[in-house]
Design a protein around this motif. Structure first.
Motif, PDB file in Angstrom:
ATOM      1  N   SER A  92       0.828  -1.210   0.000  1.00 39.02           N
ATOM      2  CA  SER A  92       0.000   0.000   0.000  1.00 39.02           C
ATOM      3  C   SER A  92       0.863   1.261   0.000  1.00 39.02           C
ATOM      4  CB  SER A  92      -0.912  -0.011   1.232  1.00 39.02           C
ATOM      5  OG  SER A  92      -1.545   1.231   1.414  1.00 39.02           O
ATOM      6  N   LEU A 122       0.903   4.208  -2.869  1.00 38.25           N
ATOM      7  CA  LEU A 122       0.463   5.572  -2.547  1.00 38.25           C
ATOM      8  C   LEU A 122       1.605   6.578  -2.634  1.00 38.25           C
ATOM      9  CD1 LEU A 122      -1.984   4.765   0.384  1.00 38.25           C
ATOM     10  CD2 LEU A 122      -2.578   5.537  -1.922  1.00 38.25           C
ATOM     11  N   LEU A 132      -7.091   5.210  -5.177  1.00 41.55           N
ATOM     12  CA  LEU A 132      -7.990   4.447  -4.326  1.00 41.55           C
ATOM     13  C   LEU A 132      -7.654   2.964  -4.475  1.00 41.55           C
ATOM     14  CD1 LEU A 132     -11.349   6.256  -5.163  1.00 41.55           C
ATOM     15  CD2 LEU A 132      -9.788   6.702  -3.254  1.00 41.55           C
ATOM     16  N   ASN A 160      -7.148   1.436   0.736  1.00 39.86           N
ATOM     17  CA  ASN A 160      -6.219   2.574   0.725  1.00 39.86           C
ATOM     18  C   ASN A 160      -4.992   2.244   1.589  1.00 39.86           C
ATOM     19  OD1 ASN A 160      -7.956   3.920  -1.006  1.00 39.86           O
ATOM     20  ND2 ASN A 160      -9.042   4.923   0.659  1.00 39.86           N
ATOM     21  N   ASP A 161      -4.782   2.961   2.704  1.00 41.39           N
ATOM     22  CA  ASP A 161      -3.602   2.705   3.531  1.00 41.39           C
ATOM     23  C   ASP A 161      -3.923   1.855   4.759  1.00 41.39           C
ATOM     24  OD1 ASP A 161      -5.127   4.594   4.839  1.00 41.39           O
ATOM     25  OD2 ASP A 161      -3.432   5.874   5.407  1.00 41.39           O
TER      26      ASP A 161
END
Length: 383
Positions: free
Chosen positions: A51, A55, A62, A176-177
């Motif tokens: 992740s 990101l 997303l 996401n995260d």
């Protein structure tokens, strides 16, 4: 416009494998910025690293993902111990994600939370919901019921339950995260889409129906007032995890199958992947390896027949971990048998699940499946 890129890597280092898979997927986008991603990951990979790396490169991306029992990537087919990333780009389709936790104890609350989080990102109605669920300790039927209630009957839901390579120790989901377990994750697509799906198992029932006379949750103690294992002994001489139970349900076109995990040698109780209700009528189900492989082609053929003249922008595949266990060294033949229908140039990604989600008839309600192969074709009318 919908542009999709898929990438994969089987490097054992989590950062390296993410960079390789992400780079491959980005290259397929031809310069279009990615807006959303599906991530299918081997259980030993560090999803926090995955992740973070995604990101860092695309801060607004997303992400929805989960661990698997095996992965599928176009061009390679069946993969193990790998990472498959699917990136979505579009100038007229919106993407939203949501996560709900506590799926085992509160499936209705978890599904409603996930859907509400995703819906908060746009005022446009969803055209498709892709859901990745906790695969252990949950009743997938309750989770899909919750998703249908939260989304409404008109929104198709496809996806699968997370796996852990048949260890049955723990699966993980990613939004996401956030990396966690015991969760429901949804990726929604909002806007003009063409979606068509197909489902097939290859299994057929054996003999006459028998009544489940004692069951609790995922354990069937007695069938026909005898220890459940004796039904297997009647047909097979000994219990076998490769013969699922087919539960009679006249409201469905497809078989409702539940795969055995193990048999209790002392009591004869049958422990299943999914619950089978007491008083249900059941039969043993059987399929040859070739029939299982042919079912994948049948599912893709169903999806293609319902798709129309629009170009297919991506094919998503969800196959059962029980099928992979039965196929063994022939697992790769599932993809070999369908790639000529999908097309060599269509981005394709999938994973082996602990339960599959999708309609079993065109425009029908989304249902739960086991031992099934589900093919989902997605395109944009402007493509």
């Amino acid at each position: 416009m919908l542009k999709v890129g898929t990438g994969w890597s089987d490097d054992p280092d989590s950062l390296t494998t993410t960079q390789e898979a992400l780079g491959m997927a980005v290259e397929m986008l031809d310069g279009h910025p990615p807006r959303a991603a599906l991530v299918y990951a081997a259980v030993d990979l560090d999803l926090e690293v995955v992740s973070q790396a995604m990101l860092e490169r695309f801060p607004d991306l997303l992400i929805a993902g989960c661990t698997t029992d095996g992965e599928i990537a176009g061009g390679e087919g069946f993969l193990e111990d790998s990472l498959v990333i699917t990136l979505f780009a579009s100038d007229n389709i919106e993407f939203t994600v949501g996560m709900g936790q506590g799926a085992v104890a509160n499936p209705q609350d978890a599904t409603l939370t996930a859907v509400n989080q995703a819906r908060a990102g746009t005022e446009t109605a969803p055209s498709l919901a892709i859901s990745l669920l906790e695969g252990l300790g949950t009743n997938i039927h309750h989770l899909v019921d919750g998703l249908r209630t939260a989304l409404g009957a008109d929104v198709p839901i496809v996806g699968g339950a997370a796996g852990d390579q048949l260890r049955f120790e723990g699966t993980r989901q990613i939004c996401n995260d956030v990396v966690t377990s015991d969760a429901v994750v949804v990726l929604m697509l909002h806007g003009p889409l063409v979606v068509s799906s197909g489902v097939s198992t290859g299994y057929t029932p054996l003999g006459q129906p028998h009544v489940v006379t004692r069951a609790e949750g995922q354990v069937v103690y007695e069938i026909g007032d005898r220890p459940a294992a004796e039904l297997y002994a009647d047909y097979l001489q000994q219990p076998s995890i490769f013969y699922p139970l087919a539960v009679r349900d006249e409201s469905r076109r497809s078989l409702v199958l539940s795969s055995p995990l193990n048999f209790d040698a002392e009591t004869g109780a049958l422990h299943l992947v999914n619950p089978v209700a007491q008083d249900s009528e059941v039969q043993l189900a059987t399929a040859s390896r070739q029939e299982i492989i042919d079912a994948a082609r049948n599912a893709v053929g169903q999806a293609a027949a319902g798709f129309g003249d629009c170009n297919v922008d991506v094919a998503l595949l969800f196959s059962c971990a029980g099928r992979r266990a039965t196929l063994g060294t022939r697992t790769g033949e599932e993809y070999v048998g369908i790639k000529d229908i999908i097309g060599a140039d269509v981005p394709t990604a999938g994973f082996y699940c602990y339960g599959e989600i999708g309609p079993d008839i065109m425009n029908g309600p989304s249902l739960t499946h086991t031992n099934a192969f589900i093919a989902v074709l997605i395109g944009s009318p402007e493509s």
